[in-house]
Write an enzyme that holds these catalytic residues in place. Structure first.
Site, PDB file in Angstrom:
ATOM      1  N   PHE A  18       0.827  -1.214   0.000  1.00 38.32           N
ATOM      2  CA  PHE A  18       0.000   0.000   0.000  1.00 38.32           C
ATOM      3  C   PHE A  18       0.860   1.262   0.000  1.00 38.32           C
ATOM      4  O   PHE A  18       0.516   2.251  -0.654  1.00 38.32           O
ATOM      5  CB  PHE A  18      -0.901   0.061   1.245  1.00 38.32           C
ATOM      6  CG  PHE A  18      -1.847  -1.093   1.444  1.00 38.32           C
ATOM      7  CD1 PHE A  18      -2.086  -2.041   0.450  1.00 38.32           C
ATOM      8  CD2 PHE A  18      -2.530  -1.229   2.651  1.00 38.32           C
ATOM      9  CE1 PHE A  18      -2.971  -3.093   0.646  1.00 38.32           C
ATOM     10  CE2 PHE A  18      -3.420  -2.268   2.862  1.00 38.32           C
ATOM     11  CZ  PHE A  18      -3.641  -3.210   1.871  1.00 38.32           C
ATOM     12  N   ASP A  62      13.208   2.507  11.280  1.00 37.61           N
ATOM     13  CA  ASP A  62      12.416   1.460  11.929  1.00 37.61           C
ATOM     14  C   ASP A  62      11.396   2.157  12.825  1.00 37.61           C
ATOM     15  O   ASP A  62      11.771   2.861  13.768  1.00 37.61           O
ATOM     16  CB  ASP A  62      13.326   0.534  12.755  1.00 37.61           C
ATOM     17  CG  ASP A  62      12.566  -0.668  13.294  1.00 37.61           C
ATOM     18  OD1 ASP A  62      11.363  -0.527  13.618  1.00 37.61           O
ATOM     19  OD2 ASP A  62      13.183  -1.745  13.398  1.00 37.61           O
ATOM     20  N   SER A 142      -7.909  -1.836   9.589  1.00 32.53           N
ATOM     21  CA  SER A 142      -8.148  -3.094   8.873  1.00 32.53           C
ATOM     22  C   SER A 142      -9.538  -3.587   9.229  1.00 32.53           C
ATOM     23  O   SER A 142     -10.075  -3.246  10.302  1.00 32.53           O
ATOM     24  CB  SER A 142      -7.111  -4.136   9.306  1.00 32.53           C
ATOM     25  OG  SER A 142      -7.478  -5.428   8.854  1.00 32.53           O
ATOM     26  N   TYR A 155      -2.974  -9.141  16.280  1.00 32.57           N
ATOM     27  CA  TYR A 155      -3.052  -8.268  15.090  1.00 32.57           C
ATOM     28  C   TYR A 155      -4.386  -7.520  15.090  1.00 32.57           C
ATOM     29  O   TYR A 155      -4.428  -6.298  14.897  1.00 32.57           O
ATOM     30  CB  TYR A 155      -2.876  -9.080  13.811  1.00 32.57           C
ATOM     31  CG  TYR A 155      -3.019  -8.207  12.581  1.00 32.57           C
ATOM     32  CD1 TYR A 155      -2.061  -7.237  12.279  1.00 32.57           C
ATOM     33  CD2 TYR A 155      -4.132  -8.310  11.745  1.00 32.57           C
ATOM     34  CE1 TYR A 155      -2.209  -6.405  11.168  1.00 32.57           C
ATOM     35  CE2 TYR A 155      -4.276  -7.484  10.633  1.00 32.57           C
ATOM     36  CZ  TYR A 155      -3.306  -6.537  10.354  1.00 32.57           C
ATOM     37  OH  TYR A 155      -3.451  -5.701   9.262  1.00 32.57           O
ATOM     38  N   LYS A 159      -5.248  -3.332  15.363  1.00 29.00           N
ATOM     39  CA  LYS A 159      -6.028  -2.557  14.395  1.00 29.00           C
ATOM     40  C   LYS A 159      -7.291  -1.967  15.046  1.00 29.00           C
ATOM     41  O   LYS A 159      -7.785  -0.921  14.609  1.00 29.00           O
ATOM     42  CB  LYS A 159      -6.365  -3.416  13.175  1.00 29.00           C
ATOM     43  CG  LYS A 159      -5.121  -3.779  12.352  1.00 29.00           C
ATOM     44  CD  LYS A 159      -4.369  -2.534  11.872  1.00 29.00           C
ATOM     45  CE  LYS A 159      -3.142  -2.848  11.063  1.00 29.00           C
ATOM     46  NZ  LYS A 159      -2.423  -1.651  10.595  1.00 29.00           N
ATOM     47  N   GLU A 191       2.923  -7.876   0.155  1.00 24.69           N
ATOM     48  CA  GLU A 191       3.856  -8.742   0.888  1.00 24.69           C
ATOM     49  C   GLU A 191       3.321  -9.118   2.269  1.00 24.69           C
ATOM     50  O   GLU A 191       3.953  -9.864   3.013  1.00 24.69           O
ATOM     51  CB  GLU A 191       5.213  -8.034   1.035  1.00 24.69           C
ATOM     52  CG  GLU A 191       5.943  -7.899  -0.273  1.00 24.69           C
ATOM     53  CD  GLU A 191       7.252  -7.142  -0.126  1.00 24.69           C
ATOM     54  OE1 GLU A 191       7.699  -6.882   1.006  1.00 24.69           O
ATOM     55  OE2 GLU A 191       7.826  -6.804  -1.172  1.00 24.69           O
TER      56      GLU A 191
HETATM   57  P1  NDP Z   1       3.430  -4.971   3.047  1.00 26.87           P
HETATM   58  O1  NDP Z   1       4.022  -6.066   3.847  1.00 26.87           O
HETATM   59  O2  NDP Z   1       3.374  -5.099   1.575  1.00 26.87           O
HETATM   60  O3  NDP Z   1       4.129  -3.571   3.428  1.00 26.87           O
HETATM   61  C1  NDP Z   1       4.348  -3.243   4.773  1.00 26.87           C
HETATM   62  C2  NDP Z   1       5.189  -1.979   4.872  1.00 26.87           C
HETATM   63  O4  NDP Z   1       5.373  -1.685   6.270  1.00 26.87           O
HETATM   64  C3  NDP Z   1       6.561  -2.144   4.258  1.00 26.87           C
HETATM   65  O5  NDP Z   1       6.888  -0.975   3.549  1.00 26.87           O
HETATM   66  C4  NDP Z   1       7.474  -2.306   5.458  1.00 26.87           C
HETATM   67  O6  NDP Z   1       8.758  -1.724   5.207  1.00 26.87           O
HETATM   68  C5  NDP Z   1       6.755  -1.468   6.513  1.00 26.87           C
HETATM   69  N1  NDP Z   1       7.145  -1.860   7.864  1.00 26.87           N
HETATM   70  C6  NDP Z   1       6.840  -3.000   8.530  1.00 26.87           C
HETATM   71  N2  NDP Z   1       7.456  -3.001   9.728  1.00 26.87           N
HETATM   72  C7  NDP Z   1       8.157  -1.837   9.817  1.00 26.87           C
HETATM   73  C8  NDP Z   1       9.006  -1.257  10.796  1.00 26.87           C
HETATM   74  N3  NDP Z   1       9.269  -1.869  11.963  1.00 26.87           N
HETATM   75  N4  NDP Z   1       9.556  -0.055  10.546  1.00 26.87           N
HETATM   76  C9  NDP Z   1       9.320   0.565   9.388  1.00 26.87           C
HETATM   77  N5  NDP Z   1       8.515   0.099   8.424  1.00 26.87           N
HETATM   78  C10 NDP Z   1       7.957  -1.110   8.636  1.00 26.87           C
HETATM   79  O7  NDP Z   1       1.937  -4.807   3.651  1.00 26.87           O
HETATM   80  P2  NDP Z   1       0.682  -3.912   3.180  1.00 26.87           P
HETATM   81  O8  NDP Z   1       1.101  -2.875   2.244  1.00 26.87           O
HETATM   82  O9  NDP Z   1      -0.388  -4.851   2.772  1.00 26.87           O
HETATM   83  O10 NDP Z   1       0.233  -3.301   4.571  1.00 26.87           O
HETATM   84  C11 NDP Z   1       0.334  -1.928   4.885  1.00 26.87           C
HETATM   85  C12 NDP Z   1      -0.575  -1.636   6.062  1.00 26.87           C
HETATM   86  O11 NDP Z   1      -1.916  -1.996   5.738  1.00 26.87           O
HETATM   87  C13 NDP Z   1      -0.230  -2.395   7.336  1.00 26.87           C
HETATM   88  O12 NDP Z   1      -0.444  -1.534   8.429  1.00 26.87           O
HETATM   89  C14 NDP Z   1      -1.224  -3.553   7.345  1.00 26.87           C
HETATM   90  O13 NDP Z   1      -1.497  -4.010   8.644  1.00 26.87           O
HETATM   91  C15 NDP Z   1      -2.436  -2.873   6.738  1.00 26.87           C
HETATM   92  N6  NDP Z   1      -3.419  -3.764   6.106  1.00 26.87           N
HETATM   93  C16 NDP Z   1      -3.048  -4.711   5.172  1.00 26.87           C
HETATM   94  C17 NDP Z   1      -4.009  -5.522   4.601  1.00 26.87           C
HETATM   95  C18 NDP Z   1      -3.678  -6.607   3.622  1.00 26.87           C
HETATM   96  O14 NDP Z   1      -4.484  -7.544   3.468  1.00 26.87           O
HETATM   97  N7  NDP Z   1      -2.555  -6.539   2.903  1.00 26.87           N
HETATM   98  C19 NDP Z   1      -5.423  -5.338   4.909  1.00 26.87           C
HETATM   99  C20 NDP Z   1      -5.685  -4.340   5.918  1.00 26.87           C
HETATM  100  C21 NDP Z   1      -4.714  -3.577   6.453  1.00 26.87           C
HETATM  101  P3  NDP Z   1      10.161  -2.406   5.584  1.00 26.87           P
HETATM  102  O15 NDP Z   1       9.957  -3.883   5.668  1.00 26.87           O
HETATM  103  O16 NDP Z   1      11.085  -1.994   4.471  1.00 26.87           O
HETATM  104  O17 NDP Z   1      10.533  -1.772   6.883  1.00 26.87           O
HETATM  105  C1  8X3 Z   2      -5.290  -7.529   6.936  1.00 26.32           C
HETATM  106  C2  8X3 Z   2      -6.615  -8.082   6.569  1.00 26.32           C
HETATM  107  O1  8X3 Z   2      -8.226  -9.972   7.012  1.00 26.32           O
HETATM  108  O2  8X3 Z   2      -5.884 -10.538   6.780  1.00 26.32           O
HETATM  109  O3  8X3 Z   2      -5.429  -6.508   7.855  1.00 26.32           O
HETATM  110  O4  8X3 Z   2      -6.671  -9.440   8.761  1.00 26.32           O
HETATM  111  S1  8X3 Z   2      -6.859  -9.566   7.330  1.00 26.32           S
END
Ligand code: NDP
Ligand code: 8X3
Length: 256
Positions: A18, A62, A142, A155, A159, A191
């Site tokens: 995202f 981080d 979420s 988790y 959220k 990812e």
């Molecule tokens: P990705 O795993 O694709 O991306 C996650 C991002 O978060 C990466 O850029 C990663 O960067 C960063 N991140 C994770 N931990 C850290 C840290 N300790 N410090 C800095 N950056 C961090 O996941 P999504 O894009 O899918 O998820 C983004 C957000 O949306 C999250 O909050 C997730 O919970 C939420 N979400 C996702 C859903 C899904 O189904 N995919 C649905 C609902 C909500 P890096 O590893 O380089 O640090």
């Molecule tokens: C990520 C969506 O349904 O995997 O926040 O928890 S779900």
């Protein structure tokens, strides 16, 4: 807003999913962006792709490191200092086991990233928004903050916190022209699941197979839409799922 009139969005977690899609979406509309993440190389690649250091300021960070977040976001270069929109996106899920089998370190990592990271970024940037009397905080909640599923335990708790914190910010900011939005996506392919399944790509792929999940671009569209509406409009929450997903899920099964 920067000196040349371009608006500025600061997006945490810009190295994947995202966050990267959101950075692309805002830059496409003429915004400048600050992106953060731990993977420096990915930040550099996105910076190059989107026009270089004049358009994208990349910070290797981080989100669990309070001092580092306060330092980096509290001391942005002048061209990126007046942040119009903060997208608290960085976050993760680790594991899908029942609560009695979970790893406490993984629970702490989720709390430290998804809750504390959001607090550090928000608390660092909000005072300047209040001072300038403009700004917008967009949090990544979420559907997991709204509904329960087995193995979601901590988790989901993080959220649910993000949702209630968003409402609390909005309550505190009542009377000021600063907006707060909680974006609550359902199943989205990124990812996220590879991380949740601790690197097991096959397992992550099978979760999405045949389900037409949301894409990072879909979520970036929601985020950009909320940010681009006229300033008198506040979108409180956006809950979005793929058509193939539903919250209808109350089950009964025999006790073991
Ligand atoms: P990705 O795993 O694709 O991306 C996650 C991002 O978060 C990466 O850029 C990663 O960067 C960063 N991140 C994770 N931990 C850290 C840290 N300790 N410090 C800095 N950056 C961090 O996941 P999504 O894009 O899918 O998820 C983004 C957000 O949306 C999250 O909050 C997730 O919970 C939420 N979400 C996702 C859903 C899904 O189904 N995919 C649905 C609902 C909500 P890096 O590893 O380089 O640090
Ligand atoms: C990520 C969506 O349904 O995997 O926040 O928890 S779900």
């Amino acid at each position: 807003m920067s000196d040349n009139g371009a608006k500025i969005a600061l997006i945490t977690g810009g190295t994947a999913g995202f966050g990267a899609a959101t950075a692309r979406r805002f830059v496409r509309e003429g915004w400048k962006v600050v992106i953060t993440g731990r993977r420096e190389q990915r930040l550099g690649q996105l910076q190059d792709e989107l026009g270089g250091a004049d358009v994208v300021h990349a910070i290797t960070l981080d989100m669990r490191d309070r001092a580092a977040v306060e330092q980096a976001l509290g001391d942005l270069p002048p061209a990126f200092r007046d942040v119009d929109v903060l997208v608290n996106n960085a976050g993760l899920a680790l594991g899908i086991e029942p609560a009695w089998g979970c790893d406490m370190d993984e629970w702490e990592t989720m709390v430290d990233t998804n809750i504390k990271g959001v607090l550090y970024a928000t608390r660092t940037l909000l005072p300047a928004m209040v001072e300038r009397n403009r700004g917008h905080i967009i949090n990544l909640g979420s559907v997991a903050g709204n509904y329960a599923y087995p193995g979601g335990n901590v988790y989901m708790g993080t959220k649910a916190f993000v949702k209630q914190f968003s409402l609390g910010l909005r309550a505190d900011l009542y009377g000021k022209p600063i907006r707060v939005t909680n974006v609550e996506p359902g199943l989205s392919e990124s990812e996220f699941s590879v991380v949740r399944y601790r690197g097991d790509q096959e397992k992550a792929d099978s979760l999405y197979e045949g389900k037409s999940p949301l894409t990072p671009d879909d979520i970036a569209e929601c985020i950009y839409w909320a940010a681009s509406l006229p300033p008198h409009v506040n979108i409180n929450r956006i809950e979005v799922m793929p058509v193939t997903q539903s919250f209808a899920g109350l089950h009964a099964k025999p006790t073991e």
